[in-house]
Enzyme design. Structure first.
Site, short mmCIF file in Angstrom:
data_model
loop_
_atom_site.label_atom_id
_atom_site.label_comp_id
_atom_site.label_asym_id
_atom_site.label_seq_id
_atom_site.Cartn_x
_atom_site.Cartn_y
_atom_site.Cartn_z
CB SER A 9 -0.40 -3.28 8.00
OG SER A 9 -1.58 -2.60 7.67
CB ALA A 10 2.96 -6.68 8.62
CB CYS A 11 1.21 -5.74 14.05
SG CYS A 11 2.32 -4.42 13.58
CE LYS A 15 -5.07 -6.76 10.96
NZ LYS A 15 -3.70 -6.23 10.89
NE ARG A 38 0.28 -8.57 2.67
CZ ARG A 38 -0.25 -8.15 3.81
NH1 ARG A 38 -1.34 -8.70 4.32
NH2 ARG A 38 0.34 -7.19 4.51
CG ASP A 48 -7.06 -7.16 7.31
OD1 ASP A 48 -6.08 -6.93 8.04
OD2 ASP A 48 -7.35 -6.46 6.33
NE ARG A 106 -2.19 -1.13 3.66
CZ ARG A 106 -1.67 -0.28 4.50
NH1 ARG A 106 -1.81 1.03 4.33
NH2 ARG A 106 -1.01 -0.68 5.56
CG HIS A 117 -6.79 -2.84 10.31
ND1 HIS A 117 -5.50 -2.34 10.33
CD2 HIS A 117 -6.74 -3.92 9.50
CE1 HIS A 117 -4.73 -3.10 9.56
NE2 HIS A 117 -5.46 -4.06 9.06
CG ASN A 155 0.71 -14.61 21.15
OD1 ASN A 155 1.64 -14.34 21.91
ND2 ASN A 155 0.75 -14.35 19.85
CE1 TYR A 192 1.54 -7.11 -3.44
CE2 TYR A 192 0.73 -5.63 -1.75
CZ TYR A 192 1.30 -6.83 -2.12
OH TYR A 192 1.60 -7.77 -1.16
N GLY A 193 -2.57 -5.50 -4.08
CA GLY A 193 -3.29 -5.70 -2.82
C GLY A 193 -4.22 -4.58 -2.40
CE LYS A 245 -6.14 -3.70 4.86
NZ LYS A 245 -6.05 -4.09 6.22
P1 GTP Z 1 -1.92 -7.51 7.65
O1 GTP Z 1 -2.42 -8.59 6.75
O2 GTP Z 1 -0.88 -6.65 7.00
O3 GTP Z 1 -3.01 -6.70 8.25
O4 GTP Z 1 -1.05 -8.25 8.81
P2 GTP Z 1 -1.48 -9.07 10.13
O5 GTP Z 1 -1.76 -8.11 11.25
O6 GTP Z 1 -2.51 -10.07 9.82
O7 GTP Z 1 -0.10 -9.79 10.52
P3 GTP Z 1 0.33 -11.34 10.39
O8 GTP Z 1 -0.42 -12.24 11.32
O9 GTP Z 1 0.34 -11.71 8.96
O10 GTP Z 1 1.83 -11.27 10.92
C1 GTP Z 1 2.80 -10.43 10.36
C2 GTP Z 1 4.18 -10.86 10.74
O11 GTP Z 1 4.32 -10.87 12.16
C3 GTP Z 1 4.53 -12.25 10.25
O12 GTP Z 1 5.85 -12.27 9.74
C4 GTP Z 1 4.42 -13.10 11.48
O13 GTP Z 1 5.29 -14.21 11.44
C5 GTP Z 1 4.78 -12.13 12.61
N1 GTP Z 1 4.08 -12.48 13.87
C6 GTP Z 1 2.76 -12.74 14.00
N2 GTP Z 1 2.46 -13.07 15.29
C7 GTP Z 1 3.61 -13.00 15.97
C8 GTP Z 1 3.97 -13.24 17.34
O14 GTP Z 1 3.13 -13.58 18.20
N3 GTP Z 1 5.27 -13.06 17.68
C9 GTP Z 1 6.21 -12.69 16.76
N4 GTP Z 1 7.46 -12.54 17.18
N5 GTP Z 1 5.92 -12.48 15.45
C10 GTP Z 1 4.65 -12.63 15.07
C1 SPV Z 2 -2.75 -4.32 5.51
O1 SPV Z 2 -1.81 -3.66 5.04
O2 SPV Z 2 -3.27 -4.05 6.62
C2 SPV Z 2 -3.25 -5.50 4.78
C3 SPV Z 2 -2.70 -5.78 3.45
O3 SPV Z 2 -4.13 -6.18 5.27
S1 SPV Z 2 -3.43 -4.81 2.21
O4 SPV Z 2 -4.63 -5.48 1.73
O5 SPV Z 2 -2.45 -4.66 1.12
O6 SPV Z 2 -3.79 -3.51 2.74
MN MN Z 3 -4.61 -5.51 7.40
#
Ligand code: GTP
Ligand code: SPV
Ligand code: MN
Length: 619
Positions: A285-287, A289, A403, A312, A104, A263, A530, A234-235, A243
């Site tokens: 994002s990428a934390c 979920k 992704r 998400d 994004r 979110h 967790n 892209y996405g 989004k």
């Molecule tokens: P979006 O799709 O972008 O919204 O991301 P998301 O919030 O769904 O994150 P996702 O679960 O895909 O995790 C993102 C990254 O964080 C990945 O590389 C995971 O391996 C890492 N991760 C997820 N949960 C944990 C955790 O409990 N501990 C650690 N250390 N890393 C984690």
């Molecule tokens: C995010 O960035 O929070 C995502 C991936 O879930 S995207 O659909 O590209 O926004």
């Molecule tokens: Mn997301």
């Protein structure tokens, strides 16, 4: 613009190296691509966009199996997709986006409300009339020689009162194929919309143009329920259901109509005695979920079961004084790197078949690979850019924001109530971010308004999910900074007002899986473990979990967390749960700087929360 007669692909050592996003028109046989809607408002709009973009032809999607097969076959011919080995990953494909187009892009994402105030201090704003005229200029003739697809879809379970209809016009087959996975797409939307020319539906226009970052804009017109996205493939920039509609336009509609678009993942958790709770969690994002939503409890929690409602986005409304949530989506668009049978077996099982991969590596035997996958790396692969890769390469094989798109029915832990129109009752709301320091593993807000403050002041280190610097701490209220479609001050106000209407509000928590020790390593094992934090949260919901009062909220002691069977020493647990007063003085200052930066839109209740927090630290 696409040149007729241009070679469809180039080859490198027998591998397809370059992939297309922009591709010439396709010509379906009779019975495919001709399911026209009957609603005159839709027909008029498609006609108008067609006149503007001047496609070779129009393809009306109905979501059928036959249509899908045809689009996949054409995508393979045109090198938009690569077929993966049928035995290793059945019915699955790889797509590579342009290397300039892998996440994004927040700086070219706009909220086009009539006034700048309505968009607020956290959004890029641009004036609607000027923006339409700029975008129409870019769209003029943009689909020449291409097929224009019309994708009808619904967001939400078919019988939910929250469910919305959207139409996305696109010149990308990758978008059509992804929308089919991510939404309930096709005839179902035409049926739901019906013939009322005044019915509410979202207008989405997407064109790749020439995938030039200079001509890339993602623009939202909340008052018109309209989205226009150009220049990306892209996405989150182009799957307009996600989004753009479910969060940015969704949050705007939600405030107007008295519900919430967040979110957030939604998960169910059932005890061995059969007692079930649902929780919703907002992490940026990428934390984490998707991972949290698919959690498998460790052996110590025998008989406990976690199920996924969504990974998400949550749409929530009030019923009988409680919050009920639905997942508006129909699939998962998840981060690939780091996904393994060790970290997330349910995700791995979900992406073993019927999956559309983007920007992962391709092995010589037609399988996909990424950093963090189980087992040794392949000795040779083609990386996400289409270049040769070996374990000695300096570059990553898969892009950090590569992704998967996979239908939610693939998830072995799918919650049985995922299609339930009334949604699931939410017992707890969890906020969380990626913080190397300061923020403890888990704590609980004193009440709803304090919980809103936790959400409003949360921060996280930035990730590869959005273009820009990675690892920089930024405030990301409710994980909605990039997704709130209106003034953030009004959004905070909406949260406070919702609380007033709830007689049994969810308890609110904050978590941090990412705190690091002096050695720079994560203190907490995360993932399945967790469950231990989730269990404490449930205990609190059932009024039988222990906690101590701290300035930031209710904190568990090491004794209150069930750490049975986990090899973790007491100093580490103390480090995870500790409140370092020096760090928190900086944190409090950052809260103030953030609120001040919003220029007076923060509700007084939250300003008071901040003062009370400062005061508690002085006690
Ligand atoms: P979006 O799709 O972008 O919204 O991301 P998301 O919030 O769904 O994150 P996702 O679960 O895909 O995790 C993102 C990254 O964080 C990945 O590389 C995971 O391996 C890492 N991760 C997820 N949960 C944990 C955790 O409990 N501990 C650690 N250390 N890393 C984690
Ligand atoms: C995010 O960035 O929070 C995502 C991936 O879930 S995207 O659909 O590209 O926004
Ligand atoms: Mn997301």
């Amino acid at each position: 613009m696409i040149q007729r007669g241009e070679p469809l692909h180039s080859c490198l050592n027998g591998h397809l190296r370059f992939m297309k996003n922009v591709a010439p028109a396709i010509f379906p046989p009779n019975g495919i691509g001709d399911t026209k809607p009957t609603n005159q408002a839709v027909l008029d709009w498609v006609h108008e966009i067609g006149k503007l973009t001047k496609p070779e032809n129009i393809f009306w999607c109905d979501g059928s199996e036959r249509e899908n097969e045809f689009l996949i076959a054409e995508s393979l011919k045109q090198n938009v997709l690569i077929k993966l080995d049928e035995k290793k990953v059945p019915r699955s494909y790889l797509h590579r986006s342009n290397p300039n187009d892998v996440a994004r892009v927040e700086k070219v994402t706009f909220i086009c409300t009539p006034t700048k105030e309505e968009a607020g201090p956290t959004n890029n704003w641009s004036e609607p009339a000027e923006t339409y005229s700029k975008l129409y200029g870019l769209l003029n003739g943009a689909m020449r020689g291409r097929t224009m697809f019309v994708v009808p879809y619904i967001m939400g379970p078919p019988d939910s009162p929250l469910t919305k209809v959207g139409f996305e016009i696109t010149d990308s087959k990758y978008v059509v194929l992804s929308m089919r996975i991510m939404t309930r797409m096709g005839k179902i939307a035409l049926d739901r919309l019906g013939n009322d020319p005044k019915a509410e539906w979202n207008r989405g226009v997407h064109s790749l143009l020439d995938v030039d970052p200079q001509r890339r804009f993602i623009c939202h017109f909340p008052q018109d329920n309209t989205i226009i996205s150009v220049g990306s493939g892209y996405g989150g920039n182009v799957l307009l259901s996600k989004k753009c509609l479910a969060l940015r336009i969704g949050s705007y509609l939600a405030r107007k109509q008295g519900w919430m678009a967040e979110h957030m993942l939604i998960l169910g958790v059932e005890s061995p005695q059969g007692k079930k709770h649902y929780v919703a969690a907002a992490f940026p994002s990428a934390c984490g979920k998707t991972n949290f939503a698919m959690l498998i409890p460790p052996a110590h929690f025998k008989g406990w079961k976690v199920t996924t409602v969504g990974d998400d986005i949550a749409w929530m409304e009030i019923r009988d004084g409680r919050l009920f949530a639905v997942n508006p989506e129909n699939g998962y668009f998840g981060v690939v790197p780091g996904t393994s049978y060790k970290s997330n077996p349910n995700a791995m099982k979900s992406i073993e078949h019927d999956t559309l991969y983007t920007n992962v590596a391709l092995t010589d035997d037609g399988d996909v690979w990424w950093e963090g996958k189980d087992g040794p790396p392949p000795t040779h692969a083609i990386d996400w850019r289409g270049n040769d890769w070996t374990p000695d390469s300096k570059e990553k094989a898969a892009h950090p924001n590569s992704r998967f798109a996979t239908p939610m029915r693939n998830n072995p832990a799918l919650d049985p109530n995922v299609e339930k129109g009334e949604g699931v009752p939410i017992s707890a709301i969890i906020f969380g971010g990626r913080r190397s320091d300061t923020v403890p593993l888990v704590y609980e807000a004193f009440d709803w308004t304090h919980g809103v403050y936790l959400g409003a002041t949360m921060a996280s280190e930035t990730t590869a999910a959005a273009a820009g610097t990675v690892g920089k701490v930024r405030r990301d209220p409710m994980a909605m900074l990039p997704f709130c479609g209106y003034n953030i001050g009004d959004y905070f106000r909406h949260w406070i007002d919702i609380g007033k209407r709830l007689t049994s509000p969810p308890l609110i928590f904050n978590v941090n899986w990412f705190r690091k020790g002096a050695n720079g390593k994560f203190l907490w094992p995360g993932f399945g473990e967790n469950m231990r934090v989730l269990k404490w949260i449930l205990d609190r919901c059932e009024q039988n979990g222990g906690a101590v009062k701290s300035p930031v909220g209710w904190l568990p002691t090491a004794h209150d967390l069930d750490l049975g069977g986990l090899d973790i020493d007491h100093t580490r647990v103390a480090d995870l749960l500790g409140i370092d007063h020096e760090e928190w003085q900086k944190e409090l200052a950052a809260h103030k700087t953030f609120f001040d930066s919003l220029g007076g839109v923060v509700p007084k209740e939250l300003q008071e929360q901040r003062e009370q927090l400062v005061a508690r630290f002085k006690e």
